[in-house]
Design a protein around this motif. Structure first.
Motif, PDB file in Angstrom:
ATOM      1  N   ARG A   7      -0.930   3.084   4.340  1.00  0.00           N
ATOM      2  CA  ARG A   7      -1.026   4.546   4.208  1.00  0.00           C
ATOM      3  C   ARG A   7       0.365   5.178   4.182  1.00  0.00           C
ATOM      4  O   ARG A   7       0.654   6.046   3.349  1.00  0.00           O
ATOM      5  CB  ARG A   7      -1.854   5.110   5.366  1.00  0.00           C
ATOM      6  N   LYS A   8       1.239   4.724   5.102  1.00  0.00           N
ATOM      7  CA  LYS A   8       2.580   5.304   5.199  1.00  0.00           C
ATOM      8  C   LYS A   8       3.423   4.973   3.969  1.00  0.00           C
ATOM      9  O   LYS A   8       4.202   5.801   3.496  1.00  0.00           O
ATOM     10  CB  LYS A   8       3.263   4.802   6.465  1.00  0.00           C
ATOM     11  N   VAL A   9       3.264   3.750   3.461  1.00  0.00           N
ATOM     12  CA  VAL A   9       4.009   3.347   2.264  1.00  0.00           C
ATOM     13  C   VAL A   9       3.694   4.271   1.088  1.00  0.00           C
ATOM     14  O   VAL A   9       4.570   4.612   0.279  1.00  0.00           O
ATOM     15  CB  VAL A   9       3.671   1.883   1.897  1.00  0.00           C
ATOM     16  N   PRO A  41     -20.141   2.950   1.891  1.00  0.00           N
ATOM     17  CA  PRO A  41     -20.040   3.899   0.777  1.00  0.00           C
ATOM     18  C   PRO A  41     -18.633   4.457   0.576  1.00  0.00           C
ATOM     19  O   PRO A  41     -18.301   4.926  -0.507  1.00  0.00           O
ATOM     20  CB  PRO A  41     -21.018   5.015   1.182  1.00  0.00           C
ATOM     21  N   LEU A  42     -17.804   4.438   1.641  1.00  0.00           N
ATOM     22  CA  LEU A  42     -16.446   4.966   1.533  1.00  0.00           C
ATOM     23  C   LEU A  42     -15.446   3.959   0.986  1.00  0.00           C
ATOM     24  O   LEU A  42     -14.357   4.334   0.549  1.00  0.00           O
ATOM     25  CB  LEU A  42     -15.968   5.428   2.915  1.00  0.00           C
ATOM     26  N   ARG A  43     -15.802   2.686   1.021  1.00  0.00           N
ATOM     27  CA  ARG A  43     -14.814   1.644   0.715  1.00  0.00           C
ATOM     28  C   ARG A  43     -14.265   1.709  -0.721  1.00  0.00           C
ATOM     29  O   ARG A  43     -13.057   1.543  -0.912  1.00  0.00           O
ATOM     30  CB  ARG A  43     -15.384   0.263   1.017  1.00  0.00           C
ATOM     31  N   PRO A  44     -15.099   1.938  -1.744  1.00  0.00           N
ATOM     32  CA  PRO A  44     -14.516   2.020  -3.103  1.00  0.00           C
ATOM     33  C   PRO A  44     -13.476   3.134  -3.229  1.00  0.00           C
ATOM     34  O   PRO A  44     -12.406   2.934  -3.816  1.00  0.00           O
ATOM     35  CB  PRO A  44     -15.748   2.277  -3.989  1.00  0.00           C
ATOM     36  N   LYS A  45     -13.776   4.312  -2.657  1.00  0.00           N
ATOM     37  CA  LYS A  45     -12.825   5.425  -2.737  1.00  0.00           C
ATOM     38  C   LYS A  45     -11.576   5.125  -1.918  1.00  0.00           C
ATOM     39  O   LYS A  45     -10.452   5.432  -2.329  1.00  0.00           O
ATOM     40  CB  LYS A  45     -13.491   6.706  -2.229  1.00  0.00           C
ATOM     41  N   GLU A  48      -9.411   2.789  -3.822  1.00  0.00           N
ATOM     42  CA  GLU A  48      -8.747   3.493  -4.927  1.00  0.00           C
ATOM     43  C   GLU A  48      -7.530   4.267  -4.436  1.00  0.00           C
ATOM     44  O   GLU A  48      -6.458   4.225  -5.043  1.00  0.00           O
ATOM     45  CB  GLU A  48      -9.747   4.448  -5.584  1.00  0.00           C
ATOM     46  N   ILE A  49      -7.670   4.982  -3.325  1.00  0.00           N
ATOM     47  CA  ILE A  49      -6.558   5.768  -2.787  1.00  0.00           C
ATOM     48  C   ILE A  49      -5.415   4.871  -2.331  1.00  0.00           C
ATOM     49  O   ILE A  49      -4.237   5.178  -2.519  1.00  0.00           O
ATOM     50  CB  ILE A  49      -7.057   6.653  -1.635  1.00  0.00           C
ATOM     51  N   LEU A  50      -5.776   3.725  -1.737  1.00  0.00           N
ATOM     52  CA  LEU A  50      -4.758   2.784  -1.248  1.00  0.00           C
ATOM     53  C   LEU A  50      -4.193   1.892  -2.346  1.00  0.00           C
ATOM     54  O   LEU A  50      -3.279   1.105  -2.105  1.00  0.00           O
ATOM     55  CB  LEU A  50      -5.347   1.909  -0.139  1.00  0.00           C
ATOM     56  N   GLN A  51      -4.795   1.992  -3.547  1.00  0.00           N
ATOM     57  CA  GLN A  51      -4.342   1.227  -4.718  1.00  0.00           C
ATOM     58  C   GLN A  51      -4.448  -0.279  -4.466  1.00  0.00           C
ATOM     59  O   GLN A  51      -3.522  -1.056  -4.732  1.00  0.00           O
ATOM     60  CB  GLN A  51      -2.902   1.620  -5.087  1.00  0.00           C
ATOM     61  N   VAL A  52      -5.609  -0.676  -3.917  1.00  0.00           N
ATOM     62  CA  VAL A  52      -5.884  -2.094  -3.688  1.00  0.00           C
ATOM     63  C   VAL A  52      -7.302  -2.378  -4.173  1.00  0.00           C
ATOM     64  O   VAL A  52      -8.089  -1.461  -4.412  1.00  0.00           O
ATOM     65  CB  VAL A  52      -5.772  -2.455  -2.186  1.00  0.00           C
ATOM     66  N   ASP A  53      -7.630  -3.678  -4.318  1.00  0.00           N
ATOM     67  CA  ASP A  53      -9.011  -4.012  -4.634  1.00  0.00           C
ATOM     68  C   ASP A  53      -9.794  -4.171  -3.332  1.00  0.00           C
ATOM     69  O   ASP A  53      -9.215  -4.102  -2.229  1.00  0.00           O
ATOM     70  CB  ASP A  53      -9.109  -5.267  -5.508  1.00  0.00           C
ATOM     71  N   LEU A  54     -11.107  -4.394  -3.423  1.00  0.00           N
ATOM     72  CA  LEU A  54     -11.941  -4.427  -2.228  1.00  0.00           C
ATOM     73  C   LEU A  54     -11.604  -5.600  -1.316  1.00  0.00           C
ATOM     74  O   LEU A  54     -11.680  -5.493  -0.086  1.00  0.00           O
ATOM     75  CB  LEU A  54     -13.427  -4.461  -2.619  1.00  0.00           C
ATOM     76  N   ALA A  55     -11.235  -6.731  -1.905  1.00  0.00           N
ATOM     77  CA  ALA A  55     -10.858  -7.889  -1.089  1.00  0.00           C
ATOM     78  C   ALA A  55      -9.589  -7.585  -0.287  1.00  0.00           C
ATOM     79  O   ALA A  55      -9.488  -7.910   0.906  1.00  0.00           O
ATOM     80  CB  ALA A  55     -10.645  -9.114  -1.974  1.00  0.00           C
ATOM     81  N   GLU A  56      -8.610  -6.951  -0.940  1.00  0.00           N
ATOM     82  CA  GLU A  56      -7.375  -6.573  -0.238  1.00  0.00           C
ATOM     83  C   GLU A  56      -7.654  -5.524   0.833  1.00  0.00           C
ATOM     84  O   GLU A  56      -7.039  -5.520   1.908  1.00  0.00           O
ATOM     85  CB  GLU A  56      -6.349  -6.054  -1.244  1.00  0.00           C
ATOM     86  N   VAL A  61      -8.179  -3.567   6.655  1.00  0.00           N
ATOM     87  CA  VAL A  61      -8.933  -2.982   7.769  1.00  0.00           C
ATOM     88  C   VAL A  61      -9.248  -4.013   8.837  1.00  0.00           C
ATOM     89  O   VAL A  61      -9.690  -3.662   9.930  1.00  0.00           O
ATOM     90  CB  VAL A  61     -10.242  -2.315   7.287  1.00  0.00           C
ATOM     91  N   ALA A  62      -9.011  -5.276   8.552  1.00  0.00           N
ATOM     92  CA  ALA A  62      -9.244  -6.319   9.552  1.00  0.00           C
ATOM     93  C   ALA A  62      -8.085  -6.443  10.531  1.00  0.00           C
ATOM     94  O   ALA A  62      -8.146  -7.201  11.481  1.00  0.00           O
ATOM     95  CB  ALA A  62      -9.481  -7.658   8.874  1.00  0.00           C
ATOM     96  N   GLN A  63      -7.001  -5.661  10.297  1.00  0.00           N
ATOM     97  CA  GLN A  63      -5.822  -5.774  11.159  1.00  0.00           C
ATOM     98  C   GLN A  63      -5.637  -4.474  11.920  1.00  0.00           C
ATOM     99  O   GLN A  63      -5.017  -3.530  11.433  1.00  0.00           O
ATOM    100  CB  GLN A  63      -4.568  -6.042  10.329  1.00  0.00           C
ATOM    101  N   PRO A  64      -6.185  -4.343  13.132  1.00  0.00           N
ATOM    102  CA  PRO A  64      -6.048  -3.115  13.901  1.00  0.00           C
ATOM    103  C   PRO A  64      -4.596  -2.829  14.237  1.00  0.00           C
ATOM    104  O   PRO A  64      -3.828  -3.742  14.548  1.00  0.00           O
ATOM    105  CB  PRO A  64      -6.866  -3.381  15.172  1.00  0.00           C
ATOM    106  N   GLN A  65      -4.243  -1.542  14.200  1.00  0.00           N
ATOM    107  CA  GLN A  65      -2.866  -1.134  14.447  1.00  0.00           C
ATOM    108  C   GLN A  65      -2.774  -0.325  15.731  1.00  0.00           C
ATOM    109  O   GLN A  65      -3.571   0.571  15.969  1.00  0.00           O
ATOM    110  CB  GLN A  65      -2.356  -0.265  13.272  1.00  0.00           C
ATOM    111  N   ALA A  66      -1.808  -0.622  16.563  1.00  0.00           N
ATOM    112  CA  ALA A  66      -1.612   0.159  17.773  1.00  0.00           C
ATOM    113  C   ALA A  66      -0.891   1.446  17.440  1.00  0.00           C
ATOM    114  O   ALA A  66      -0.131   1.525  16.485  1.00  0.00           O
ATOM    115  CB  ALA A  66      -0.791  -0.653  18.780  1.00  0.00           C
ATOM    116  N   THR A  67      -1.135   2.486  18.193  1.00  0.00           N
ATOM    117  CA  THR A  67      -0.475   3.777  17.992  1.00  0.00           C
ATOM    118  C   THR A  67       0.271   4.136  19.261  1.00  0.00           C
ATOM    119  O   THR A  67      -0.007   3.621  20.340  1.00  0.00           O
ATOM    120  CB  THR A  67      -1.498   4.877  17.693  1.00  0.00           C
ATOM    121  N   PRO A  68       1.255   5.067  19.206  1.00  0.00           N
ATOM    122  CA  PRO A  68       1.974   5.470  20.400  1.00  0.00           C
ATOM    123  C   PRO A  68       1.045   6.029  21.473  1.00  0.00           C
ATOM    124  O   PRO A  68       1.305   5.899  22.645  1.00  0.00           O
ATOM    125  CB  PRO A  68       2.936   6.552  19.878  1.00  0.00           C
ATOM    126  N   GLN A  69      -0.036   6.679  21.053  1.00  0.00           N
ATOM    127  CA  GLN A  69      -0.959   7.257  22.018  1.00  0.00           C
ATOM    128  C   GLN A  69      -1.781   6.175  22.712  1.00  0.00           C
ATOM    129  O   GLN A  69      -2.304   6.377  23.779  1.00  0.00           O
ATOM    130  CB  GLN A  69      -1.902   8.244  21.338  1.00  0.00           C
TER     131      GLN A  69
END
Length: 422
Positions: A7-9, A41-45, A48-56, A61-69
């Motif tokens: 997302r940040k990239v 239902p949200l995955r195709p969109k 598309e926004i992330l510019q990846v295919d469904l496998a990517e 989404v299989a890699q959870p990210q920690a946040t400062p909070q």
């Protein structure tokens, strides 16, 4: 790279990313923390926004990210939706499906030994109980009273999934697809839309695994309702398009595809498409041509009996008040509605008739029909009717200067306050 990094990239903040998807920013945060996964239902969109295919996307989404909070390794915070027990049931159900899939790959003797050790109840018992629960739900004035029973049934079904043979798993997945739809109905009626969407997503997944196309399509239709009632009509149309394709593979003697069409009419009306709306309503009306009842009274209840009120409601959406009032008055005169057999249906008709009065600046019509709808909402504790009344409240405009309309508005606001939804 995980979802947050991707997302940040691409230059998105959480807020702008959520806006592009049509979801809440906190939803994106939960995805990135690994607490929840994006709904199918949200995955195709999303891809598309992330510019990846469904496998990517699956890898992201299989890699959870920690946040400062919430630093990595910290204890997860409580979910503020339906509660920890319900989340546990959902997680356990998905885990049970994974376990049974693994058992199916074991040698026959080992799988049988595991199955016999944990076997509980018969799959047909769940189906029979589910049918009974739908009847209880439909007859209950206060729908929320059914929820504890449904939760217990889900917990029992989760336990029963372990150690079953593949054929039994398929039947139990059908029972789960059925029961999660009922759980979603209860959440939806109580205006807990995130919980309803989660339940419908699970229902669709389980129904797909059961091989029941009609059950699967109905889960998708119910999921689309969540978008409809949050006025996300384009998103609803996308889900309904998928439901239409699935329904075509189902039983042609059932009314599934006609129900899909009736809800597509709602999306078309929300998008201002009168011709598309009427085409969909005409397709829905073909349910009258079915030889048998076409429904099972449980997860599939569409029989065409409410098409008059549906047509009227769609014309209200489209601003065709002349056509709307004629259809709604006809619906109100139907014996089933006049006797109050369905609080939700009668409440919707009364609210739509009051909305027509508001658009015409007809004080008497607003107060008469709006007052009846408020009384019905009080008697039934229906979150659905309360939600429709809040939409009516927004239509009052300058009419609120009248004392009676102002009083009606206060009564509508009180409904929300009492239910804790204000």
């Amino acid at each position: 790279m995980g979802l947050a990094e991707r997302r940040k990239v691409l230059g998105y903040s959480q807020e702008s990313f959520a806006h592009a998807l049509g979801v809440d920013r906190t939803t994106v945060g939960r995805w990135e923390n690994g607490k929840t996964a994006p709904q199918p239902p949200l995955r195709p969109k999303l891809a598309e926004i992330l510019q990846v295919d469904l496998a990517e996307l699956d890898a992201l989404v299989a890699q959870p990210q920690a946040t400062p909070q919430e630093p990595a390794g910290s204890a997860p915070r409580a979910h503020n939706g339906s509660g920890d027990t319900d989340d546990m049931i959902r997680r356990e159900f998905l885990r049970a499906i994974a376990i049974t899939g693994a058992l199916a790959a074991l040698p026959d003797d080992e799988a049988d030994a595991n199955s016999e050790a944990v076997r509980r109840g018969a799959s047909t018992d769940f189906l029979r109980m589910n049918s009974h629960l739908w009847q209880v739900y439909q007859l209950a004035r206060a729908k929320r009273s059914v929820y504890p029973i449904v939760r217990e049934q889900l917990a029992a079904l989760n336990e029963s999934m372990h150690g079953r043979s593949p054929s039994e798993v398929q039947v139990l997945c059908g029972a789960a697809g059925d029961l999660f739809q009922l759980a979603g109905e209860l959440a939806f009626d109580n205006n807990r839309y995130a919980d309803a969407a989660a339940s419908y997503t699970l229902a669709a997944s389980a129904s797909k695994d059961s091989g029941s196309f009609d059950l699967w399509a109905c889960a998708l239709v119910r999921h689309a309702y969540v978008d409809v009632y949050e006025h996300r009509y384009r998103e609803a149309a996308g889900i309904l398009s998928a439901a239409e394709r699935v329904a075509k593979r189902g039983d042609s003697s059932l009314s599934t595809r006609h129900w899909v069409a009736s809800v597509q009419a709602v999306a078309h009306a929300g998008l201002g498409d009168l011709n598309g709306c009427e085409r969909a309503l005409d397709e829905a009306d073909k349910v009258q041509e079915l030889a048998g009842p076409g429904h099972n009274g449980g997860w599939l209840r569409f029989d065409g009996s409410r098409l008059a009120e549906d047509r009227g409601a769609r014309y209200v959406q489209l601003g065709r008040l002349d056509l709307a009032e004629k259809a709604l008055q006809s619906a109100l005169k139907q014996e089933a509605l006049a006797e109050g057999q369905s609080f939700r249906r009668r409440g919707a008709v009364l609210t739509d008739l009051a909305a027509i009065g508001a658009k015409r600046r007809d004080l008497e019509q607003v107060v008469t029909f709006g007052g009846q709808a408020v009384q019905l909402a009080r008697e039934s504790s229906s979150g659905y009717v309360a939600r429709r009344l809040r939409d009516l409240r927004a239509e009052f405009g300058p009419l609120v200067r009248d004392g009676r309309v102002a009083e009606l508005g206060a009564e509508i606001d009180a409904l929300s306050t009492v239910r804790g939804e204000g």
